[in-house]
Motif scaffolding. Structure first.
Motif, short mmCIF file in Angstrom:
data_model
loop_
_atom_site.label_atom_id
_atom_site.label_comp_id
_atom_site.label_asym_id
_atom_site.label_seq_id
_atom_site.Cartn_x
_atom_site.Cartn_y
_atom_site.Cartn_z
N ARG A 161 -43.74 -126.57 -59.71
CA ARG A 161 -43.61 -127.18 -61.03
C ARG A 161 -43.37 -128.67 -60.81
O ARG A 161 -42.71 -129.07 -59.86
N TYR A 162 -43.91 -129.50 -61.69
CA TYR A 162 -43.74 -130.94 -61.58
C TYR A 162 -42.83 -131.42 -62.70
O TYR A 162 -43.07 -131.15 -63.87
N GLU A 179 -41.65 -134.34 -68.08
CA GLU A 179 -42.33 -133.23 -67.43
C GLU A 179 -43.83 -133.49 -67.39
O GLU A 179 -44.39 -134.06 -68.31
#
Length: 105
Positions: free
Chosen positions: A43-44, A65
């Protein structure tokens, strides 16, 4: 009746680079059967690009995000829809889950 045991290990890291893992097992008892699998989720998070670097300052845009602009596998999957930066400027969070199952003799 054969009893199976299950062990789950969850490892979370937020390193900027890639990660690699290796495991080896030395099993002297031939009656034990085991299997394992690894599942990783990437996940970034927030954008860390310094937009004022060319003038000697420090300023981030506040993007919280990474949101891809296109489908996975396309060029748009690497560009953030919120800030327009490349995905590499966003903090990378890797969560790995290792599941080991074995049957004692």
């Amino acid at each position: 009746m054969m009893m199976k045991k299950r062990q789950v290990v969850v490892k979370r890291s937020s390193e900027g680079g890639g990660s690699s893992s290796s495991s080896s097992a030395n099993n002297n008892n031939r009656n034990i059967s085991s299997s394992s699998r690894v599942r990783s989720v990437v996940r970034y998070g927030e954008c860390q690009k310094n937009h004022a670097a060319n003038i000697g300052g420090y300023a981030v845009d506040g993007c919280r995000e990474f949101l891809a602009t296109g489908e996975e596998g396309s060029h748009g999957a690497l560009t953030c829809a919120a800030c327009g930066c490349h995905r590499n400027f966003h903090r990378r969070e890797v969560e790995s889950e290792v599941v080991c199952e074995y049957s004692p003799p």
